[in-house]
Design a protein around this motif. Structure first.
Motif, short mmCIF file in Angstrom:
data_model
loop_
_atom_site.label_atom_id
_atom_site.label_comp_id
_atom_site.label_asym_id
_atom_site.label_seq_id
_atom_site.Cartn_x
_atom_site.Cartn_y
_atom_site.Cartn_z
N ASP A 15 0.83 -1.20 0.00
CA ASP A 15 0.00 0.00 0.00
C ASP A 15 0.87 1.26 0.00
OD1 ASP A 15 -2.81 1.10 0.29
OD2 ASP A 15 -1.85 2.04 2.01
N LEU A 16 1.90 1.26 0.82
CA LEU A 16 2.80 2.42 0.86
C LEU A 16 3.48 2.62 -0.49
CD1 LEU A 16 4.38 1.87 4.40
CD2 LEU A 16 2.92 3.78 3.71
N TRP A 17 3.97 1.53 -1.06
CA TRP A 17 4.66 1.62 -2.36
C TRP A 17 3.72 2.20 -3.43
CZ3 TRP A 17 3.29 -0.95 -6.87
CH2 TRP A 17 4.16 -0.73 -7.94
N MET A 18 2.47 1.71 -3.43
CA MET A 18 1.51 2.17 -4.42
C MET A 18 1.30 3.69 -4.35
SD MET A 18 -1.97 3.14 -4.40
CE MET A 18 -2.84 2.29 -3.07
N ARG A 19 1.41 4.23 -3.14
CA ARG A 19 1.19 5.68 -2.96
C ARG A 19 2.47 6.48 -3.12
NH1 ARG A 19 -3.75 6.08 -0.34
NH2 ARG A 19 -4.50 4.02 0.29
N GLY A 20 3.57 5.81 -3.41
CA GLY A 20 4.84 6.52 -3.53
C GLY A 20 5.41 6.92 -2.18
N LEU A 21 4.96 6.25 -1.11
CA LEU A 21 5.46 6.56 0.24
C LEU A 21 6.54 5.55 0.63
CD1 LEU A 21 2.03 7.27 1.99
CD2 LEU A 21 3.73 8.95 1.26
N PRO A 22 7.50 5.96 1.46
CA PRO A 22 8.57 5.04 1.86
C PRO A 22 8.10 4.09 2.96
CG PRO A 22 8.89 7.17 2.90
CD PRO A 22 7.67 7.31 2.02
N PRO A 23 8.75 2.93 3.11
CA PRO A 23 8.34 1.98 4.16
C PRO A 23 8.51 2.56 5.56
CG PRO A 23 10.40 1.26 3.07
CD PRO A 23 9.86 2.42 2.28
N GLU A 24 9.37 3.57 5.69
CA GLU A 24 9.59 4.17 7.02
C GLU A 24 8.33 4.84 7.56
OE1 GLU A 24 11.64 4.70 4.36
OE2 GLU A 24 13.23 3.34 5.03
N GLU A 25 7.35 5.07 6.70
CA GLU A 25 6.07 5.64 7.16
C GLU A 25 5.48 4.83 8.30
OE1 GLU A 25 3.60 8.26 6.49
OE2 GLU A 25 5.61 9.02 6.18
N ILE A 26 5.70 3.52 8.30
CA ILE A 26 5.14 2.67 9.36
C ILE A 26 5.58 3.17 10.72
CG2 ILE A 26 5.18 0.36 10.38
CD1 ILE A 26 5.26 -0.80 7.57
N GLY A 27 6.85 3.54 10.84
CA GLY A 27 7.36 4.01 12.13
C GLY A 27 6.92 5.42 12.49
N ASN A 28 6.43 6.18 11.50
CA ASN A 28 6.05 7.57 11.76
C ASN A 28 4.63 7.73 12.30
OD1 ASN A 28 8.49 8.42 10.78
ND2 ASN A 28 7.74 8.72 8.69
N TYR A 29 3.82 6.70 12.06
CA TYR A 29 2.39 6.83 12.35
C TYR A 29 2.13 7.19 13.82
CZ TYR A 29 -2.57 5.70 12.31
OH TYR A 29 -3.93 5.75 12.43
N GLY A 30 2.78 6.45 14.73
CA GLY A 30 2.57 6.68 16.16
C GLY A 30 2.88 8.11 16.56
N ARG A 31 4.00 8.63 16.05
CA ARG A 31 4.38 10.01 16.38
C ARG A 31 3.36 11.01 15.86
NH1 ARG A 31 9.46 8.02 15.46
NH2 ARG A 31 9.51 8.57 13.26
N LYS A 32 2.92 10.79 14.62
CA LYS A 32 1.93 11.71 14.03
C LYS A 32 0.66 11.74 14.88
CE LYS A 32 2.98 11.29 9.09
NZ LYS A 32 2.45 10.77 7.83
N VAL A 33 0.16 10.56 15.23
CA VAL A 33 -1.10 10.50 15.97
C VAL A 33 -0.93 11.10 17.37
CG1 VAL A 33 -2.80 8.94 17.00
CG2 VAL A 33 -2.01 8.56 14.65
N ALA A 34 0.20 10.82 18.01
CA ALA A 34 0.40 11.30 19.38
C ALA A 34 0.35 12.84 19.44
CB ALA A 34 1.74 10.80 19.92
N ALA A 35 0.73 13.50 18.37
CA ALA A 35 0.81 14.95 18.39
C ALA A 35 -0.53 15.65 18.12
CB ALA A 35 1.84 15.42 17.36
N ILE A 36 -1.55 14.89 17.78
CA ILE A 36 -2.82 15.50 17.37
C ILE A 36 -3.56 16.09 18.57
CG2 ILE A 36 -5.12 14.95 16.44
CD1 ILE A 36 -3.62 12.90 14.60
N THR A 37 -4.10 17.30 18.39
CA THR A 37 -4.80 17.99 19.49
C THR A 37 -6.31 17.98 19.26
OG1 THR A 37 -4.82 20.14 18.38
CG2 THR A 37 -2.86 19.60 19.68
N ALA A 38 -7.05 18.30 20.33
CA ALA A 38 -8.52 18.36 20.24
C ALA A 38 -8.96 19.41 19.22
CB ALA A 38 -9.11 18.66 21.62
N ASP A 39 -8.26 20.53 19.17
CA ASP A 39 -8.63 21.58 18.22
C ASP A 39 -8.46 21.09 16.78
OD1 ASP A 39 -9.28 23.27 20.22
OD2 ASP A 39 -7.44 24.49 20.11
N GLU A 40 -7.39 20.35 16.54
CA GLU A 40 -7.18 19.82 15.19
C GLU A 40 -8.27 18.81 14.81
OE1 GLU A 40 -2.28 20.20 15.05
OE2 GLU A 40 -3.23 18.34 15.75
#
Lengths: 459, 468
Positions: free
Chosen positions: B403-428
């Motif tokens: 799925d990542l390859w199909m979107r042109g995204l690198p496999p390292e995206e798997i490790g980024n997901y947790g950080r992205k979600v953790a930073a999300i605020t109620a306002d966002e």
């Protein structure tokens, strides 16, 4: 003080170890039995920081009360409806906010509750499972709510679906004669409607006890620490007497049974065929498991090659031993080998069955070729391994095996057992069990919508 | 105008549902220390012929999963052959220059696997999972299919007939009808509007067309092989070079990624009549973000709070409080260049109107109320945890990498997901909800008894029209 008591009780655990066969894949696994009768099976798996947990109770649809069809499953829903100290909604909220999911499933011969989550949620999940093993909320309002939910489940999966899972729910009702084996485990609405809170109390008191359960936990932890946690949370759950097991054995079938059903929702006809199978613990049963896969497993199977490709009398065929339950190795009472065949509207039931019977006759006279037997052994080994890959599915397999046998050995021995089955054993199994007098057939046909002129006045 | 109608309707049938949040039991043990998801270590290579190879060696479990992904799925089908990819994936394993259909099935079974070929909107995948001890045999079959699928006439004829009958059968399934109609409503005649064939497209398709589309899509410079399981990476790479090295790309142009749709779906109710139906299947859809958009993860958090989790507002309301339905679901559909917000529920006929009302209510409540701190933390922890538990098996990891390859995204995206979600605020989350959840953005497909649906949904004041 607390620590002392914990260590003391731990020493009462009975320990078993099982010898390791070098060529088989066997994750390290340990079984202990607690003084209150709870059997605990633990397997470490450090491939991901997660845990899978399954607790199976030795009660399923087969032994639910007369007049209360569907009750084991309705009860399963009630296990999620809260307790006096963890009210409705808490269980799901805690597991989901722990990063996991929780679910339950009612089989003919067990009811399982399972969770999969990051390992940081393990203590909370064990506490919640122990809490609902002690008592429930028994709220009539929640029973009404879940009765509605279950009836929607039956509508969504059966009444509103083409074929209505007739080969799962209707076939055993026709193939067997005794109530435990021959009733609708999803439940008739009149029985679901009649269920009351006293039934919930009685069922819980009879069957939901540590001595009637196996807890299996697989994941990224140290086994000793998890045994200590289980002891901490579950040792105060009292054991209870469980009812003597009903005799569920059937008298032998002596004649083929044939039924035709009309289906309001489908346009393509289908057949369900069910053969009565030998008891799980007999040598014939493992030959039956292999025969079932030879006939049904994938595009290389005999039925697919013959019915779909060569003779072109079927659109699809799938099936196997205990298709309506947890598969060929997990059952505890009379079961069927089931085939579900969807066939083109321009073919007849007889044409389909002629091809089907020819495929069975070939197996019953010549048995499989050596290459075919090798192939199916590889496939069954690979499929069984996949069944053990995820922590939660390995926990399920370990808990089912232990519930039936008192040991988890079967969860790891299936590939080896399969590899020992000979071509001649499969041939003689087919000749003995896959015979017409031992089978039931339902032909499910689209309801006629073309209205002949002569019957114009009829409803 | 439409918005006005809707808010009037909501005033007429205001929900009485108010969710209480129970305190946690005092003895419940707290969560233990977090152990972060170990992102798979991916060894990335590109062969001389352009084939992307991502290897994830994991010791222990004695199987290996392969996924071969190529660019171009349903969205790449010829305009006059809607759903052609289904025929392509049904016949790709029905014969090569070396093997008959039966030999393919038997050789793969001998390796412990099945050929699992399927199309998504933007790609075709051929996947299999085999015993580690039979890796060579399994890979040989996969390479044979990728390079030399032959589409024999007799197999194509049989597949066309069986898929036509299968379509007849699928059309009796309410969720198939709902999914087909909502795709058409949301994406019209654009590339994402179709995911199943028609009788006409099946009847017209030929073996020659299959060979042509196969040659256009199955080319190593627009393909990736994802391998996860118990193997030595050096041996696996040399094995892959041996089996796939001779595969060459044509000089003709490859499939271009689908373009983003330009249509705006109408705010209306589309009926698919289904006589004898005992339930109404309600499918809501609206434009949404897709993976790669900056607000995708934030919208996932909003969706989890709304209806994505079992403990969500919607499930608590229409299942746990009212018992209208067994398994309501809310999810994001994410294609390469478009996305959709979806809500689906099968409800008994008598609950059609009330369920519709509650779903609109919960959508609008997302817009008007910020999530509580508890809701936000539960949703975020849930998404991160579910990522960890849904990337445990070899098959799941291979599928995620595809799925990542199909979107042109690198496999390292798997490790980024947790950080992205953790930073999300109620306002966002609230901002994403305001953008994607207003009920007036949604189109609705209703499958069931026409009379029941018309009577139940008329009070909401929306146009009620036949599904396209």
């Amino acid at each position: 003080m607390t620590i002392t008591r914990r260590l003391l009780l731990l020493s009462f655990f009975l320990s078993f170890t099982v010898s390791v066969h070098a060529q088989e894949w066997r994750p390290p696994t340990t079984l202990k039995k607690m003084p209150n009768g709870l059997t605990v099976v633990i397997s470490e798996d450090h491939s991901a920081p997660t845990v899978g947990l399954c607790i199976s109770y030795g009660i399923g649809s087969r032994l639910e009360p007369v007049g209360r069809t569907g009750f084991a499953h309705l009860f399963e829903h009630m296990m999620f409806e809260g307790t006096p100290i963890a009210p409705k909604g808490i269980f799901n909220r805690v597991v989901e906010s722990g990063g996991g999911f929780v679910n339950g499933q009612t089989d003919n011969d067990f009811t399982q509750y399972y969770e999969s989550a990051p390992v940081s949620a393990l203590d909370a999940m064990l506490w919640l499972e122990a809490d609902r093993m002690k008592t429930l909320d028994f709220s009539p309002k929640n029973l009404d709510n879940q009765r509605n939910v279950v009836e929607e489940e039956v509508r969504a999966n059966v009444l509103n679906q083409p074929y209505g899972l007739f080969y799962i729910f209707d076939l055993p009702q026709r193939a067997f004669d005794k109530y435990p084996n021959a009733h609708n485990g999803y439940g008739d609405f009149k029985d679901l409607d009649a269920a009351n809170i006293d039934d919930v109390h009685r069922f819980y008191d009879q069957y939901y006890a540590p001595n009637n359960a196996v807890l299996a936990i697989v994941g990224d932890f140290a086994s000793d620490e998890v045994f200590a946690k289980v002891e901490k949370y579950f040792s105060s759950v009292p054991s209870k007497p469980t009812p003597p097991r009903t005799d569920v054995s059937e008298s032998p079938q002596t004649a083929e049974r044939r039924v035709t059903q009309e289906d309001n929702l489908t346009k393509v006809p289908a057949l369900g065929v069910g053969y009565r199978m030998p008891a799980r613990t007999t040598h014939d049963a493992i030959a039956g498991a292999v025969a079932g896969e030879l006939l049904h497993n994938g595009q290389a199977s005999r039925f697919y090659q013959s019915l779909v490709k060569e003779k072109q009398v079927a659109l699809s065929i799938n099936g196997g031993l205990n298709l309506n339950g947890a598969g060929p190795f997990e059952y505890n009472g009379p079961v069927l080998m089931i085939s579900f065949i969807v066939y083109p509207a321009d073919k007849t039931q007889d044409q389909v069955l002629a091809a089907y019977d020819a495929a069975i006759a070939a197996l019953a006279t010549k048995g499989p070729s050596p290459a075919e037997l090798d192939r199916i052994r590889s496939k069954m080994r690979a499929d069984w391994y996949s069944n053990l890959e995820l922590p939660v599915s390995r926990a399920q397999a370990l808990s089912h095996a232990t519930l039936f046998d008192g040991t988890y050995e079967r969860a790891y021995s299936v590939p080896e057992e399969v590899s020992k089955v000979t071509a001649d054993e499969i041939r003689s199994f087919a000749a003995k069990y896959l015979v017409r007098t031992n089978r039931t057939i339902i032909n499910r046909v689209p309801k006629r919508t073309d209205k002949p002129a002569a019957s114009g006045g009829a409803q | 105008m439409k918005i006005l109608c809707l808010s009037l309707a909501l005033l007429l049938v205001a929900s009485t549902y108010a969710q209480k949040e129970q305190p946690l039991p005092k003895d419940l043990p707290p969560f233990g220390p977090e152990k972060p998801l170990r992102a798979p270590e991916v060894r990335k290579t590109k062969l001389e012929n352009g084939l992307t190879v991502w290897l994830v060696p994991r010791s222990g479990f004695p199987k290996v999963s392969f996924t071969l992904a190529v660019v171009g799925g349903y969205a790449a089908d010829p305009r006059d052959r809607p759903g052609f990819s289904q025929l392509l994936t049904a016949t790709i394993d029905q014969g090569t220059k070396k093997r008959t259909a039966r030999q393919i099935a038997e050789d793969m079974q001998d390796a412990g696997g099945d050929v699992n070929a399927f199309a998504v909107r933007d790609a075709i995948h051929i996947s299999t999972s085999v015993l580690s001890s039979k890796t060579t045999e399994g890979l040989a079959v996969l390479a044979d299919l990728a390079d030399e699928a032959a589409f024999p006439d007799n197999e194509v004829t049989l597949a066309k007939r069986n898929l036509t009958d299968q379509l007849e059968q699928e059309e009796t399934d309410p969720s198939f009808q709902a999914n087909r109609a909502i795709a058409k409503v949301l994406f019209g005649n654009g590339p994402y509007g179709v995911f199943s064939p028609t009788r006409d497209s099946l009847a017209a398709a030929t073996s020659a067309e299959l060979r042509g589309e196969f040659a256009r899509r199955f080319r190593p410079d627009h393909a990736a092989l994802l391998v996860v399981g118990d193997f030595s990476p050096d041996q696996m790479l040399s094995l892959i070079r041996g089996k796939f090295g001779a595969w060459h790309s044509p000089s003709s142009p490859p499939v271009a990624p689908a373009s983003a749709p330009s249509v705006t779906a109408p705010h209306a109710i589309f009926i698919v009549p289904r006589p004898e139906s005992v339930q109404t299947t309600l499918a809501f859809g609206a434009s949404g973000p897709h993976r790669g958009d900056s607000d995708f993860e934030t919208t996932e958090v909003a969706n989890a709070i709304y209806g994505g989790m079992f403990g969500s507002r919607l499930v608590n309301n229409i299942r746990e409080d009212k018992g209208y339905t067994y398994s309501p679901s809310a999810f994001l559909q994410s294609f390469r260049s478009a996305g959709a917000m979806r809500t689906q529920a099968d409800v008994r006929n008598a609950a059609t109107g009330p369920s519709f009302n509650e779903i609109l209510y919960e959508m609008n409540r997302m817009v008007t109320t910020s999530p509580t701190e508890n809701e936000l933390q539960q949703a975020k922890r849930n998404l991160v945890g579910i990522e960890a538990i849904s990337l445990q098996s070899n098959d799941e990891v291979a599928g995620e990498l595809a799925d990542l390859w199909m979107r042109g995204l690198p496999p390292e995206e798997i490790g980024n997901y947790g950080r992205k979600v953790a930073a999300i605020t109620a306002d966002e989350v609230n901002a994403a909800a305001k953008k994607y959840f207003p009920a007036a953005h949604f189109s609705v497909v209703a499958v069931g008894e026409e009379k029941v649906i018309r009577e139940a949904l008329a009070p909401f004041g929306l146009p009620i029209v036949p599904a396209p």
